[in-house]
Scaffold this motif. Structure first.
Motif, PDB file in Angstrom:
ATOM      1  N   UNK A 603    -115.326 -76.291  71.555  1.00  0.00           N
ATOM      2  CA  UNK A 603    -116.521 -75.672  70.970  1.00  0.00           C
ATOM      3  C   UNK A 603    -116.147 -74.268  70.500  1.00  0.00           C
ATOM      4  N   UNK A 604    -115.610 -74.194  69.272  1.00  0.00           N
ATOM      5  CA  UNK A 604    -115.052 -72.914  68.851  1.00  0.00           C
ATOM      6  C   UNK A 604    -115.974 -72.113  67.940  1.00  0.00           C
ATOM      7  N   UNK A 605    -117.190 -72.631  67.668  1.00  0.00           N
ATOM      8  CA  UNK A 605    -118.143 -71.862  66.870  1.00  0.00           C
ATOM      9  C   UNK A 605    -118.017 -72.079  65.365  1.00  0.00           C
ATOM     10  N   UNK A 606    -116.936 -72.723  64.874  1.00  0.00           N
ATOM     11  CA  UNK A 606    -116.770 -72.940  63.437  1.00  0.00           C
ATOM     12  C   UNK A 606    -117.508 -74.193  63.015  1.00  0.00           C
ATOM     13  N   UNK A 608    -117.283 -75.849  60.386  1.00  0.00           N
ATOM     14  CA  UNK A 608    -116.472 -76.880  59.739  1.00  0.00           C
ATOM     15  C   UNK A 608    -115.775 -77.772  60.751  1.00  0.00           C
ATOM     16  N   UNK A 610    -116.957 -78.634  63.620  1.00  0.00           N
ATOM     17  CA  UNK A 610    -117.962 -79.618  64.066  1.00  0.00           C
ATOM     18  C   UNK A 610    -118.134 -80.698  63.006  1.00  0.00           C
TER      19      UNK A 610
ATOM     20  N   UNK B  21    -117.858 -79.196  52.016  1.00  0.00           N
ATOM     21  CA  UNK B  21    -118.407 -78.755  53.324  1.00  0.00           C
ATOM     22  C   UNK B  21    -117.274 -78.310  54.254  1.00  0.00           C
ATOM     23  N   UNK B  22    -116.164 -79.096  54.194  1.00  0.00           N
ATOM     24  CA  UNK B  22    -115.079 -78.790  55.126  1.00  0.00           C
ATOM     25  C   UNK B  22    -114.250 -77.602  54.684  1.00  0.00           C
ATOM     26  N   UNK B  25    -116.069 -71.625  52.332  1.00  0.00           N
ATOM     27  CA  UNK B  25    -116.580 -70.746  53.379  1.00  0.00           C
ATOM     28  C   UNK B  25    -117.935 -70.169  53.035  1.00  0.00           C
ATOM     29  N   UNK B  91    -119.476 -68.825  56.416  1.00  0.00           N
ATOM     30  CA  UNK B  91    -119.832 -69.613  57.611  1.00  0.00           C
ATOM     31  C   UNK B  91    -118.870 -69.331  58.763  1.00  0.00           C
ATOM     32  N   UNK B  92    -117.638 -68.923  58.445  1.00  0.00           N
ATOM     33  CA  UNK B  92    -116.685 -68.673  59.534  1.00  0.00           C
ATOM     34  C   UNK B  92    -117.023 -67.423  60.334  1.00  0.00           C
ATOM     35  N   UNK B  94    -120.025 -66.576  61.097  1.00  0.00           N
ATOM     36  CA  UNK B  94    -121.089 -66.929  62.046  1.00  0.00           C
ATOM     37  C   UNK B  94    -120.552 -67.927  63.071  1.00  0.00           C
ATOM     38  N   UNK B  95    -119.574 -67.474  63.850  1.00  0.00           N
ATOM     39  CA  UNK B  95    -118.968 -68.405  64.814  1.00  0.00           C
ATOM     40  C   UNK B  95    -119.121 -67.857  66.239  1.00  0.00           C
ATOM     41  N   UNK B  97    -121.425 -68.709  68.507  1.00  0.00           N
ATOM     42  CA  UNK B  97    -121.973 -69.633  69.509  1.00  0.00           C
ATOM     43  C   UNK B  97    -120.858 -70.486  70.103  1.00  0.00           C
ATOM     44  N   UNK B  98    -120.118 -69.852  70.978  1.00  0.00           N
ATOM     45  CA  UNK B  98    -119.030 -70.590  71.620  1.00  0.00           C
ATOM     46  C   UNK B  98    -118.763 -69.989  72.989  1.00  0.00           C
ATOM     47  N   UNK B  99    -117.828 -70.624  73.706  1.00  0.00           N
ATOM     48  CA  UNK B  99    -117.553 -70.171  75.062  1.00  0.00           C
ATOM     49  C   UNK B  99    -116.819 -68.828  75.049  1.00  0.00           C
TER      50      UNK B  99
END
Lengths: 631, 99
Positions: A603-606, A608, A610, B21-22, B25, B91-92, B94-95, B97-99
């Motif tokens: 769960x790395x926040x990216x 893409x 996901x 999508x993939x 950015x 989008x990168x 806004x990352x 939300x992670x551990x």
């Protein structure tokens, strides 16, 4: 008449409740209330006895069910009383000696602040002991059994400001507990075997159960008896129990409670009759203990501990007799009653001596007391003659019968048991003569204590001497009265049964042998202690003497085998717990934690990444669907 | 014309959208690519509807359009908020939300 049986138990119980809950109001009168209720119980006992004598042998037993205690399906426990000749004998002994000792305590405990509580506990003991002997089933007997254990604990530790007394009380309680576990398991076994634990049905159908089961029950009952009656291997508590006030030693740890084991075995006679192996165990325990206690009694300088060794030894005789089966039951109980008289008398005498000697218990600090305490001397002396079996006195009749019965067992066993009993009689004569000489004869050896208070030996007050005189009468005449016309035998026979057995030696020979060993024992003690002055400090003594002073190493044995063993067991269990159990639990937790840590990395926040997993998942699903369809 | 060609086109459009999508950015572009994928699906639905001769596919296409419109509203609002607070539409970035 049946209703009176309950009253027998209720009277002292009421006394206990009054004295223990009554508060300081009763401080002034409490001891007389306690004594009065004990006497009331005795009077009821006498009334019941007179009533019982009015009927024929087979109709003498009374039985009454008071209420249903635990009615659950097939499990039915009633509170019911049964008063037959065996119970009656105990009731008279308990209430009679109990009342005398209450009276004695009035004098003995006169200056004690907690006197009221003491009498409350004594009454509690009487109630529990009476419940034990009049119960009509094993469960109710167990209640009494635990009750006397509790009272014994409370009274041994009565002076709990002394650490030794507190420890002794705990020791007695814990050792007794081992035996009690035996009794409780025996009761459970009885219930699974017979479906009930009322005396009547269990004892009548005992013969129908297999010998294996009977042996198991009998051995468990023996364990219980060993705990309560201080028999080898559960004997270690009795010596320390002498920390309690002397009246307690006389009543509980000599005359009544410690004989409960003998009662249990005699009461369960038909179980033991069907289990010869268990009977062999019983006689072995009895024979070993009678020698063990006697040897310990020879080495002790503490007058009460010497008497405690003697008690152990005399109960050994009773257990031996009870283990002989129908040949011995009657004589076990007969010795129990006469022992109740003379041993209570001896303890009260010892208490009277201590009372006049500033609570000194070391016999090496006594000597020549016969001039100062004439009444104590005479009563103690009569008790002494009774216990060594002086011809014509109580102990002579009862002990002689047990020795005869031991020979009558027949075969090698009979010779061994009879020999042990005879040897025990010799040692008894030896150590009791030793006690007698060291206390009442020779030069006075007492000295001022550390604060310079020299004891002024004096006779005890009337409340103490009267019970001693009464018990001395019992010590002298009880055995003879019981033996006239075999009165005691005829009295108990309907309950316990009796058979004569074939003795290889005639009764006269046994009696002659008893007298001979008696003379030898007394003479030996006279040569050792009577002819030359007794040293004020104990000599080092032989190896056996030193071992006997330490109760033949029983405490050391218990310490090494049970305490150390227990410690090692717990330590290894703790080790297993820490390494194995905790290891498994902690290991699982750690691996789960590590795995989830790794999964969390996904769960790395990216967004893409996901998206990739979503597309990947979708792709896998599609491929799987196509494959499924192809198959 | 053979309707299968429309399916090829739908597949092509979907692939372009997925790749966008993939790879991209910029949140707006990613968003547009999502729309592209949705419309590729719509095209496929309509084509299948035509091929099988019933209207189910057409109806689902309408549903998709309605949902897509709603999604656009919410999505653009989110992008706006992110842009306002972080001064970037990547989008990168806004990352968090992670551990």
């Amino acid at each position: 008449m049946e209703n009176l049986i309950g009253l027998l138990v209720v009277a002292p119980l009421l006394g206990a409740a009054l004295l223990l809950c009554g508060g300081r109001r009763l401080d002034k009168s409490g001891h007389w209330i306690g004594t009065l209720l004990a006497a009331a119980s005795f009077v009821i006992g006498v009334v019941l006895f007179a009533d019982m004598l009015g009927r024929d042998g087979e109709q003498r037993a009374l039985h009454t069910t008071v209420f249903s205690w635990v009615p659950v399906g097939g499990f039915q426990a009633d509170v019911g009383f049964q008063l037959d000749q065996l119970s009656m004998t105990f009731v008279l002994l308990i209430t009679g000696v109990g009342t005398l000792i209450h009276l004695y305590s009035v004098g003995y405990m006169e200056h004690d602040e907690k006197k009221r509580r003491f009498f409350g506990y004594l009454n509690l003991f009487l109630a529990a002991m009476l419940l034990l002997v009049v119960a009509d089933n094993y469960l109710l007997l167990y209640v009494g059994w635990e009750g006397v254990g509790l009272a014994s604990y409370l009274l041994i530790g009565f002076w709990q400001h002394k650490p030794s007394a507190a420890t002794a009380a705990k020791k007695a309680f814990i050792v007794n507990r081992v035996g009690d576990v035996g009794l409780s398991i025996a009761i459970m076994l009885m219930f699974t075997t017979f479906g009930t634990f009322a005396f009547g049905p269990v004892l009548e159908s005992a013969g129908d159960a297999g010998e294996g089961k009977l042996t198991a029950v009998a051995l468990l009952l023996l364990l219980a008896a060993c705990g309560k009656s201080a028999q080898v291997p559960l004997q270690s508590w009795l010596g320390d129990a002498m920390e309690g006030p002397t009246p307690v030693s006389a009543l509980i740890h000599a005359a009544t409670m410690v004989t409960a084991g003998v009662y249990l075995i005699t009461r369960s006679g038909s179980i033991f009759n069907g289990a010869p192996d268990a009977q062999l165990a019983v006689v072995t325990v009895g024979a070993v203990t009678l020698l063990f206690g006697a040897i310990v009694g020879c080495a002790k300088d503490d007058i009460k501990k010497a008497l405690a060794g003697s008690t152990m030894s005399q109960i050994g005789y009773m257990i031996l007799a009870a283990g002989l089966g129908p040949i011995g039951y009657v004589f076990a109980i007969m010795h129990l009653v006469t022992h109740g008289f003379f041993k209570a008398g001896l303890f009260l005498g010892a208490g009277s001596v201590m009372h006049g000697m500033n609570d000194e218990v070391d016999m090496r600090r006594y000597g020549g007391l016969r001039k100062y305490m004439p009444v104590t001397f005479v009563t103690f002396g009569l008790g002494y003659l009774a216990i060594i079996g002086f011809p014509g006195l109580s102990g002579f009749f009862s002990k002689d019968k047990i020795i005869e019965a031991a020979f009558a067992k027949g075969g090698t066993e009979g010779w061994i048991l009879g020999g042990a009993a005879l040897l025990g009689a010799a040692i008894t004569a030896y150590y009791m003569t030793r006690v007698m000489i060291m206390t009442f004869f020779g030069e006075k050896r007492w000295q001022p204590d550390a604060e310079g208070n020299a004891p002024h030996p004096h006779e005890s007050p009337r409340t103490m001497t009267i019970p001693m005189v009464v018990l001395a009468f019992g010590s002298v005449f009880a055995g003879g009265l019981f033996s006239v016309n075999d009165a005691f035998l005829k009295w108990l026979e309907p309950v316990t049964g009796h058979s004569h057995g074939n003795s290889p030696v005639s009764a006269l020979t046994v009696t002659a042998a008893t007298v001979v060993v008696l003379v030898v024992g007394v003479a030996l003690a006279w040569f050792q202690y009577g002819r030359r002055p007794v040293p004020a400090t104990a000599p080092r003594g032989s190896l056996l003497t030193r071992a006997a002073r330490r109760d033949l190493l029983q405490d050391d044995f218990n310490h090494v085998v049970l305490v150390r063993g227990g410690e090692h067991l717990t330590r290894s269990l703790v080790y297993v717990d820490h390494s194995l159990v905790d290891g498994v639990v902690n290991g699982t937790a750690a691996s789960v934690g590590g795995l989830s840590g790794r999964i969390a990395k996904l769960q790395n926040g990216y967004a893409r990444s996901y998206a990739v997993s979503m597309f990947g998942g979708a792709a896998v699903l599609i491929v799987a669907t196509l494959l499924m369809r192809a198959v | 014309m053979n309707p299968v060609n429309y399916l090829y086109l739908a597949a092509l459009l979907f692939t372009i959208g997925a790749a966008g999508v993939l790879i991209r950015r910029n949140a707006i572009v990613v968003f547009m690519c999502v729309e592209l994928m949705l419309n590729a699906c719509n095209l496929a639905f309509v084509t299948f509807s035509r091929m099988h001769g019933n209207l189910d596919g057409q109806i689902i296409a309408f549903f998709t359009m309605v949902v897509a419109a709603a999604e656009v509203v919410v999505g653009l609002a989110i992008i706006m908020t992110i842009f306002r607070s972080r001064h970037s539409a990547s989008v990168d970035d806004a990352s968090l939300l992670k551990l």
